[in-house]
Design a protein around this motif. Structure first.
Motif, mmCIF file in Angstrom:
data_model
loop_
_atom_site.group_PDB
_atom_site.id
_atom_site.type_symbol
_atom_site.label_atom_id
_atom_site.label_comp_id
_atom_site.label_asym_id
_atom_site.label_seq_id
_atom_site.Cartn_x
_atom_site.Cartn_y
_atom_site.Cartn_z
ATOM 1 N N ASP A 14 51.067 160.736 -2.316
ATOM 2 C CA ASP A 14 51.699 159.360 -2.989
ATOM 3 C C ASP A 14 52.166 158.387 -2.145
ATOM 4 O OD1 ASP A 14 50.941 160.997 -5.292
ATOM 5 O OD2 ASP A 14 53.082 161.616 -5.597
ATOM 6 N N ASP A 15 51.947 157.339 -2.585
ATOM 7 C CA ASP A 15 52.460 155.856 -1.751
ATOM 8 C C ASP A 15 52.765 154.690 -2.916
ATOM 9 O OD1 ASP A 15 52.994 154.326 0.230
ATOM 10 O OD2 ASP A 15 51.038 154.370 1.083
ATOM 11 N N PHE A 16 52.993 153.698 -2.319
ATOM 12 C CA PHE A 16 52.972 152.270 -3.331
ATOM 13 C C PHE A 16 52.344 151.326 -2.729
ATOM 14 C CE2 PHE A 16 55.896 151.838 0.038
ATOM 15 C CZ PHE A 16 56.029 150.394 0.477
ATOM 16 N N GLU A 17 52.043 150.265 -3.253
ATOM 17 C CA GLU A 17 51.671 148.865 -2.934
ATOM 18 C C GLU A 17 52.380 147.686 -3.520
ATOM 19 O OE1 GLU A 17 47.596 148.325 -4.361
ATOM 20 O OE2 GLU A 17 48.090 148.180 -6.356
ATOM 21 N N ARG A 18 52.795 146.552 -2.656
ATOM 22 C CA ARG A 18 53.535 145.635 -3.003
ATOM 23 C C ARG A 18 52.789 144.850 -4.218
ATOM 24 N NH1 ARG A 18 58.806 145.508 -2.466
ATOM 25 N NH2 ARG A 18 59.660 144.001 -1.257
ATOM 26 N N GLU A 19 53.560 144.396 -5.196
ATOM 27 C CA GLU A 19 52.977 143.624 -6.492
ATOM 28 C C GLU A 19 53.911 142.450 -6.581
ATOM 29 O OE1 GLU A 19 53.215 144.850 -10.857
ATOM 30 O OE2 GLU A 19 51.427 145.864 -9.866
ATOM 31 N N TYR A 20 53.302 141.353 -6.409
ATOM 32 C CA TYR A 20 54.317 140.119 -6.633
ATOM 33 C C TYR A 20 54.072 139.280 -8.008
ATOM 34 C CZ TYR A 20 54.261 140.671 -1.562
ATOM 35 O OH TYR A 20 54.244 141.228 -0.243
ATOM 36 N N THR A 21 55.042 139.025 -8.626
ATOM 37 C CA THR A 21 55.252 138.281 -9.755
ATOM 38 C C THR A 21 54.866 136.837 -9.624
ATOM 39 O OG1 THR A 21 56.981 140.108 -10.554
ATOM 40 C CG2 THR A 21 56.629 137.831 -11.813
ATOM 41 N N ASP A 22 53.986 136.266 -10.631
ATOM 42 C CA ASP A 22 53.633 134.877 -10.140
ATOM 43 C C ASP A 22 53.446 134.279 -8.936
ATOM 44 O OD1 ASP A 22 53.786 134.353 -12.870
ATOM 45 O OD2 ASP A 22 55.868 133.839 -13.162
ATOM 46 N N ALA A 23 52.708 135.300 -8.143
ATOM 47 C CA ALA A 23 52.625 135.064 -6.801
ATOM 48 C C ALA A 23 52.256 133.731 -6.175
ATOM 49 C CB ALA A 23 51.382 135.870 -6.145
ATOM 50 N N SER A 24 51.514 132.950 -7.010
ATOM 51 C CA SER A 24 51.156 131.481 -6.333
ATOM 52 C C SER A 24 52.159 130.523 -6.303
ATOM 53 C CB SER A 24 50.171 130.701 -7.292
ATOM 54 O OG SER A 24 49.003 131.357 -7.312
ATOM 55 N N VAL A 25 53.372 130.779 -7.364
ATOM 56 C CA VAL A 25 54.563 130.147 -7.593
ATOM 57 C C VAL A 25 55.547 130.467 -6.546
ATOM 58 C CG1 VAL A 25 56.493 129.572 -9.030
ATOM 59 C CG2 VAL A 25 54.092 129.971 -9.897
ATOM 60 N N PHE A 26 55.766 131.640 -6.032
ATOM 61 C CA PHE A 26 56.741 132.049 -5.270
ATOM 62 C C PHE A 26 56.257 132.449 -3.843
ATOM 63 C CE2 PHE A 26 58.366 133.203 -9.666
ATOM 64 C CZ PHE A 26 59.426 132.453 -9.599
ATOM 65 N N SER A 27 55.048 132.410 -3.652
ATOM 66 C CA SER A 27 54.374 132.881 -2.212
ATOM 67 C C SER A 27 55.160 132.062 -1.059
ATOM 68 C CB SER A 27 52.792 132.724 -2.218
ATOM 69 O OG SER A 27 52.587 131.300 -2.357
ATOM 70 N N SER A 28 55.433 130.806 -1.057
ATOM 71 C CA SER A 28 56.163 130.143 -0.043
ATOM 72 C C SER A 28 57.468 130.441 0.298
ATOM 73 C CB SER A 28 56.020 128.644 -0.581
ATOM 74 O OG SER A 28 56.811 128.433 -1.607
ATOM 75 N N VAL A 29 58.035 131.428 -0.516
ATOM 76 C CA VAL A 29 59.435 131.931 -0.264
ATOM 77 C C VAL A 29 59.291 133.209 -0.161
ATOM 78 C CG1 VAL A 29 61.459 132.475 -1.284
ATOM 79 C CG2 VAL A 29 60.544 130.081 -1.670
ATOM 80 N N VAL A 30 58.748 134.055 -0.939
ATOM 81 C CA VAL A 30 58.661 135.656 -0.853
ATOM 82 C C VAL A 30 57.659 135.903 0.393
ATOM 83 C CG1 VAL A 30 58.106 137.610 -2.079
ATOM 84 C CG2 VAL A 30 58.857 135.881 -3.400
ATOM 85 N N GLY A 31 56.444 135.346 0.549
ATOM 86 C CA GLY A 31 55.544 135.816 1.403
ATOM 87 C C GLY A 31 54.703 136.926 0.908
ATOM 88 N N TYR A 32 54.167 137.699 2.122
ATOM 89 C CA TYR A 32 53.541 138.887 1.622
ATOM 90 C C TYR A 32 53.339 139.979 2.793
ATOM 91 C CZ TYR A 32 49.997 136.590 4.870
ATOM 92 O OH TYR A 32 49.471 135.935 6.105
#
Length: 633
Positions: A181-199
């Motif tokens: 069992d593991d996890f993967e990252r999931e981003y909300t409205d990724a195009s909007v917040f990508s410049s802040v949240v990153g990846y």
């Protein structure tokens, strides 16, 4: 001398002890003192050495040998802890975790399986989106003495895990592969917040780490502590038991200063503005001038951060990385731009502070300023204003963005031009000069990183005579000072530097470090609030830029909130293209927001940035400032 005892027959132990024990059979001689001490020393050394060795094995080497013994009977598998969620200031989740699976491979079992193991790898690779050679390289690169189970893939979907389990069953190789069992990252409205949240991304050791944005800056805090799963084996490597010996410990959520609804609006309005212009690149920033909190930060073109966490989107990742528009380049932090006329408020501050000008002093703008050529009088150097403004003082020069006013204030009056033809009042005809210009740029953070808590920030470039001489072999001329005084030439800044500066103008001289961690103690980079008179004059000029019908930002005058600001239209690419810039703050009496809008390769200069700025200011006033005022009442 001792009597020698001999016998032709074998004797028992008892006989050997009792035979010949008569005192007459031996001659007793006393041992020497030296021999006694030698024997005692040998005995002490032997006993001490044995004690020391035992102590080392039990105390010093105990941990090592215990671990060595355990390694012979057990193997550890890391249980990855889920990364902390990243939240907006209102609690909205910007980055979270979705269920996924990890794939571990037992090296010993794989090697024993022979052809069956190779067949498994051949069929497993396409499911994982890997090449056979990639998996085999992981195996050959592992430490066989240390590792039995090695991770070969992270963030595997449920469908893929079911397919892998079916493959294991069909090939009869259950001991080689383990699905965890593991996890993967999931981003909300990724195009909007990508410049802040990153990846995030997966390292060579299959650990999930931050690669950009807050995921990178706060990686250590977001990771938490991994758990441990132990497989106990017998001497032949057969699993006999397994258990979780340490549960994963996730970190608490990371809450940011980002206003999620506001950033969404800023992003969509900016995107629409770029589309209308047929352009694709630019950046927008919003700060709270009272403490340096970043309310919104967008960079175009943007990208979907989820591409980096889904193995099935490998082709999209490759296309993104090769995109000539550079979507992964954060223009707000790393872009270097000529500031154009947005630097004029700082030139005015410096000139007022240094006594080069006074509020009532005036300079005449005829639309062009000619500098006589000492070698050819028929070919003077001409420096243009964007229009003839007539006589202007510091307030009206800021409002109308007069170039000629700031040429003379920054670089001085050209040699050979009578003082009274261009100047009224007590103006120093020598101007500030490049040395003082540069010192004031530095006072307000230009040429240095703001140290915002996001990675890969660049710093602006500040020209000076020595640098130009070293780089070009040419001396510094008055024309270089003129260009620098209106934000042209080799002078470069980052958008975040400009945003921090205009926030300081709005709040009266406090330069706050921009930050994104909600609740962090604000850091004051510099404080020039003692220059209250100078800031008051400059702010009146920026307010007039909006309120005066001749002002460069008059389009903003229809807003329900008072706004002050400054436009800029820097020329780039050997004057073949122009960028559009606006920076400003509102309300003018007690600013709650400072913004910057920059459009690359705009068609008509600063006028293209103003409609975006106007709508962004309106939204923030209606949804935040006015709402807060109603709540207070």
């Amino acid at each position: 001398m001792r009597k020698r005892f001999t016998s032709s027959h074998e004797i028992s132990l008892e006989e050997g002890i009792t035979v010949g024990t008569s005192e007459s059979d031996y001659l007793a001689l006393p041992a020497s003192r030296e021999a006694f001490f030698l024997i005692a020393a040998v005995a002490v050394f032997a006993v001490g050495g044995t004690a020391l060795k035992a102590g080392f094995l039990n105390v010093v080497g105990g941990t090592f040998y215990t671990a060595r013994a355990n390694a012979n009977v057990s193997r550890e598998i890391v249980l990855p802890t889920r990364r902390a969620e990243i939240l907006a200031r209102g609690g909205e989740v910007l980055a979270k975790n979705a269920n996924a699976f990890s794939i571990f491979l037992n090296i010993q079992a794989f090697l024993k399986a022979g052809a069956a193991g190779n067949e498994l790898i051949a069929k497993l690779a396409p499911i994982l989106g890997l090449q056979e050679d990639e998996i085999k390289a992981m195996i050959t690169g592992a430490d066989f003495e240390k590792d039995t189970w090695i991770p070969i893939a992270r963030t595997i979907t449920l469908a893929a895990s079911i397919e892998i389990k079916g493959l294991i069953s069909s090939l009869g190789t259950p001991s080689i592969i383990r699905v965890v069992d593991d996890f993967e990252r999931e981003y909300t409205d990724a195009s909007v917040f990508s410049s802040v949240v990153g990846y995030t991304g997966v390292t060579d050791g299959n650990a999930i780490v931050g690669k950009s944005g807050l995921e990178y800056s706060y990686d250590a805090a977001i990771r938490g502590e991994d758990g441990k799963f132990v497989v106990y084996e017998d001497a032949r490597g057969n699993a006999i038991d397994n258990r979780v010996v340490r549960d994963p410990k996730p970190a608490p959520p990371l809450q940011t200063t980002i206003d999620a609804p506001f950033e969404r609006y800023f992003y969509e309005r900016f995107r629409q503005g770029l589309t209308d212009l047929g352009r694709s690149a630019g950046t927008g920033i919003a700060l709270d001038p009272r403490n340096g909190e970043v309310l919104a930060l967008v960079s175009f073109p943007s990208f979907d951060a989820n591409i980096f966490v889904d193995p099935a989107r490998r082709n999209e990742r490759e296309n993104l990385l090769s995109d000539a528009r550079e979507p992964l380049f954060n223009r707000a932090l790393s872009g270097l731009y000529s500031p154009g006329s947005t630097i004029k408020p700082l030139v005015a501050l410096a000139a007022l502070q240094e006594g080069v000008i006074h509020e009532a002093d005036q300079i005449l703008s005829k639309g062009a300023l000619e500098i006589p050529n000492p070698y050819d009088a028929t070919r003077p150097s001409v420096f243009l204003d964007w229009k003839a403004h007539g006589w202007v003082n510091v307030v009206s020069a800021l409002a109308r963005s007069s170039n000629i006013y700031f040429y003379i204030v920054g670089g001085g009056l050209p040699y050979g031009i009578p003082f009274n033809e261009l100047i009224r009042g007590n103006i120093n005809p020598k101007g500030l000069g490049i040395d003082r210009l540069k010192s004031y740029w530095e006072k307000f953070g230009f040429g240095s990183k703001t140290n915002i808590d996001l990675p890969f920030e660049a710093k602006g470039f500040l020209p000076d005579p020595a640098e130009k001489q070293a780089r070009t072999g040419e001396p510094w001329r008055i024309g270089d000072s003129y260009n620098a005084s209106i934000g042209q030439g080799d002078f470069l800044v980052t958008p975040i530097e400009l945003a921090a500066f205009i926030a300081a103008v709005g709040n009266g001289g406090k330069l706050w470090k921009p930050h994104l961690l909600l609740g962090a103690t604000p850091e004051l980079t510099a404080d020039y609030s003692s220059w209250s008179q100078e800031f008051s004059i400059v702010r009146r000029g920026l307010e007039a830029a909006v309120s005066d019908p001749a002002g460069s930002s008059h389009i903003l005058s229809g807003l329900p909130v008072s706004v002050a600001g400054k436009t800029g239209t820097p020329q780039i690419a050997n004057k073949t293209k122009i960028n559009a810039l606006f920076m400003g703050y509102a309300p003018t009496d007690n600013p709650a927001i400072a913004i910057l809008v920059l459009i690359e390769n705009a068609k008509e200069g600063s006028v293209n940035a103003l409609p975006i700025a106007k709508d962004v200011m309106r939204w923030y006033y209606e949804h935040r400032i006015a709402t807060a005022a109603q709540g207070a009442n």
